[in-house]
Enzyme design. Structure first.
Site, PDB file in Angstrom:
ATOM      1  N   HIS A 142      -1.697 -12.978  -1.065  1.00  9.01           N
ATOM      2  CA  HIS A 142      -2.944 -13.463  -0.494  1.00  9.01           C
ATOM      3  C   HIS A 142      -2.826 -14.897   0.020  1.00  9.01           C
ATOM      4  O   HIS A 142      -3.720 -15.378   0.718  1.00  9.01           O
ATOM      5  CB  HIS A 142      -4.066 -13.349  -1.525  1.00  9.01           C
ATOM      6  CG  HIS A 142      -4.483 -11.938  -1.759  1.00  9.01           C
ATOM      7  ND1 HIS A 142      -5.391 -11.565  -2.725  1.00  9.01           N
ATOM      8  CD2 HIS A 142      -4.109 -10.777  -1.145  1.00  9.01           C
ATOM      9  CE1 HIS A 142      -5.555 -10.254  -2.704  1.00  9.01           C
ATOM     10  NE2 HIS A 142      -4.778  -9.756  -1.760  1.00  9.01           N
ATOM     11  N   SER A 143      -1.714 -15.558  -0.303  1.00  9.34           N
ATOM     12  CA  SER A 143      -1.461 -16.874   0.267  1.00  9.34           C
ATOM     13  C   SER A 143      -1.218 -16.782   1.768  1.00  9.34           C
ATOM     14  O   SER A 143      -1.465 -17.745   2.504  1.00  9.34           O
ATOM     15  CB  SER A 143      -0.244 -17.513  -0.410  1.00  9.34           C
ATOM     16  OG  SER A 143       0.161 -18.682   0.260  1.00  9.34           O
ATOM     17  N   SER A 184       5.343   7.360   2.890  1.00  9.96           N
ATOM     18  CA  SER A 184       4.346   8.430   3.008  1.00  9.96           C
ATOM     19  C   SER A 184       3.066   7.939   3.682  1.00  9.96           C
ATOM     20  O   SER A 184       2.365   8.721   4.325  1.00  9.96           O
ATOM     21  CB  SER A 184       4.008   9.008   1.628  1.00  9.96           C
ATOM     22  OG  SER A 184       3.353   8.059   0.807  1.00  9.96           O
ATOM     23  N   HIS A 236       0.813  -1.214   0.000  1.00 10.78           N
ATOM     24  CA  HIS A 236       0.000   0.000   0.000  1.00 10.78           C
ATOM     25  C   HIS A 236       0.848   1.266   0.000  1.00 10.78           C
ATOM     26  O   HIS A 236       0.403   2.301  -0.509  1.00 10.78           O
ATOM     27  CB  HIS A 236      -0.954  -0.009   1.200  1.00 10.78           C
ATOM     28  CG  HIS A 236      -2.141  -0.905   1.002  1.00 10.78           C
ATOM     29  ND1 HIS A 236      -3.418  -0.419   0.849  1.00 10.78           N
ATOM     30  CD2 HIS A 236      -2.235  -2.247   0.901  1.00 10.78           C
ATOM     31  CE1 HIS A 236      -4.255  -1.434   0.671  1.00 10.78           C
ATOM     32  NE2 HIS A 236      -3.558  -2.554   0.706  1.00 10.78           N
ATOM     33  N   ASP A 237       2.048   1.198   0.552  1.00 11.37           N
ATOM     34  CA  ASP A 237       2.936   2.361   0.499  1.00 11.37           C
ATOM     35  C   ASP A 237       3.594   2.469  -0.871  1.00 11.37           C
ATOM     36  O   ASP A 237       3.592   3.540  -1.486  1.00 11.37           O
ATOM     37  CB  ASP A 237       4.010   2.253   1.575  1.00 11.37           C
ATOM     38  CG  ASP A 237       4.912   3.488   1.626  1.00 11.37           C
ATOM     39  OD1 ASP A 237       4.377   4.611   1.686  1.00 11.37           O
ATOM     40  OD2 ASP A 237       6.144   3.319   1.593  1.00 11.37           O
ATOM     41  N   ASP A 246       8.250   5.220  -0.151  1.00  8.01           N
ATOM     42  CA  ASP A 246       8.936   6.280   0.607  1.00  8.01           C
ATOM     43  C   ASP A 246       8.439   6.440   2.033  1.00  8.01           C
ATOM     44  O   ASP A 246       8.928   7.297   2.768  1.00  8.01           O
ATOM     45  CB  ASP A 246       8.795   7.618  -0.130  1.00  8.01           C
ATOM     46  CG  ASP A 246       7.345   8.084  -0.229  1.00  8.01           C
ATOM     47  OD1 ASP A 246       6.434   7.294   0.107  1.00  8.01           O
ATOM     48  OD2 ASP A 246       7.122   9.242  -0.646  1.00  8.01           O
TER      49      ASP A 246
END
EC number: 1.11.1.-
Length: 362
Positions: A198-199, A90, A73-74, A88
């Site tokens: 997702h495993s 954020s 997600h970053d 980075d």
């Protein structure tokens, strides 16, 4: 939240052959215990130990799953047209902004768990470096997962990621591939990164009032079972506003994301999805390369320090082949790839029992 304000006050591809990579002589670190090829990496050994023992509890559990989710997600928060800093940090520094993005629902819980450790070690690591180091360590808590390189040297983030850059579970395959394609990922790499992650993961915000609902039958083992469980026949649900986001799994206790369901069936990705079934070495290699690529988005690897030596050894894969759930046969596989038959699988002995939820980190 307080975590974000503290960070604000603080101001807070593949391996490149370099001069560091040619050095092989190890020197004793100041702690008198560890050795390193690059002395700049010595300060990371106590951080690694702290994360293994006090954040992850030396297991492939909820905290390890969350740290890996944070990596993605970053890092994906970068676009050639919209900007963003990529990997980075954020999402931590500017969490008051990025946590308002719908795709980041549930990341607040991950940051609540990771945040104290990030702050504790902020004198050594920037937020971006910390998130990627924690992600690399989280993987080697999971049997079968690859040991990925770690490069140190990310600068402090200067702004939040633009909204809309994190793919969501109800996105179409075309939308997902386009988003990843903007930052250099092929469709096969997308399948490896999404399926592999997702495993060893579960849903905290998909099933109402339930947390830690696994995506496959073996959430604490990095294996290929996810590619079987998602290929079993399932029924699409429609959520609020007509958005689809969950599929009724054929296995009790599991939840299936629409994005996984479609990746396993779309002509652009279904053969790649199927190719990982019972091919553990292929999955580990492709997933490891993909996560490394994510970790370097927005970064100049040539200016970074290779500290891969601090990452503990991977735990060998000790599980067996992927199998069909009790009572299921090969007729329950929804064949999608037109150029190859689905691998023949054995059926687990019955009776069927629900897969337990993943225990949540305290």
């Amino acid at each position: 939240m307080a975590f974000g304000s503290v960070l604000s006050i603080l101001g807070l591809v593949l391996p490149l052959l370099s001069v560091n990579g040619l050095r092989t002589k190890r020197s004793l670190c100041p702690d008198g215990v560890n050795t390193a090829i690059n002395q700049a990496c010595c300060a990371l050994f106590p951080i690694v130990d702290d994360l293994k023992e006090n954040l992850f509890d030396n297991e492939c559990g909820d905290a390890a799953h969350g740290a890996l989710r944070l990596v993605f997600h970053d890092a994906i928060g970068i676009s050639p047209s919209l900007g963003g800093g990529g990997a980075d940090g954020s999402i931590a520094t500017f969490n008051e902004t990025e946590l308002t993005f719908h795709a980041n629902t549930g990341i607040d819980d991950v940051l609540d768990a990771v945040g104290p450790f990030l702050q504790k070690h902020s004198n050594v690591l920037t937020p971006g470096d910390f998130i990627q180091l924690a992600g690399a360590i989280s993987l080697v808590q999971c049997p079968g997962a690859p040991r990925i390189p770690f490069f140190m040297g990310r600068t402090h983030p200067v702004a939040a990621s633009p909204p809309g850059l994190v793919p969501e579970p109800f996105d179409s395959v075309q939308t997902i591939l386009k988003r990843f394609g903007e930052v250099g990922f092929t469709s096969d790499e997308v399948v490896a990164v999404v399926g592999g992650s997702h495993s060893i993961a579960g849903a905290d915000d998909i099933v109402p009032n339930e947390q830690g609902v696994p995506f496959d039958q073996t959430p604490s083992l990095f294996d290929t079972q996810i590619f079987v469980d998602v290929q079993l026949r399932g029924t699409m649900f429609t959520g609020q506003g007509g958005q689809q986001g969950e599929v009724q799994s054929a296995v009790a206790g599991l939840v299936r994301l629409q994005s996984d369901h479609l990746l396993a069936r779309d002509s652009a990705t279904n053969c790649a999805w199927q190719s990982f079934v019972n091919n553990q070495p292929k999955l580990a290699a492709a997933f490891g390369s993909g996560v490394l690529k994510l970790s370097l988005l927005g970064q100049n690897q040539a200016k970074m320090t290779d500290c891969s030596e601090v990452i503990p050894k991977a735990i060998p894969f000790t599980g067996g082949p992927a199998t069909l759930p009790p009572g299921q046969t090969m007729n329950d596989i929804e064949q999608a790839c037109a150029t190859a038959a689905f691998p023949s699988l054995a059926t687990q002995p019955g009776p069927a029992t629900a897969v337990p939820q993943i225990p949540q980190a305290v």
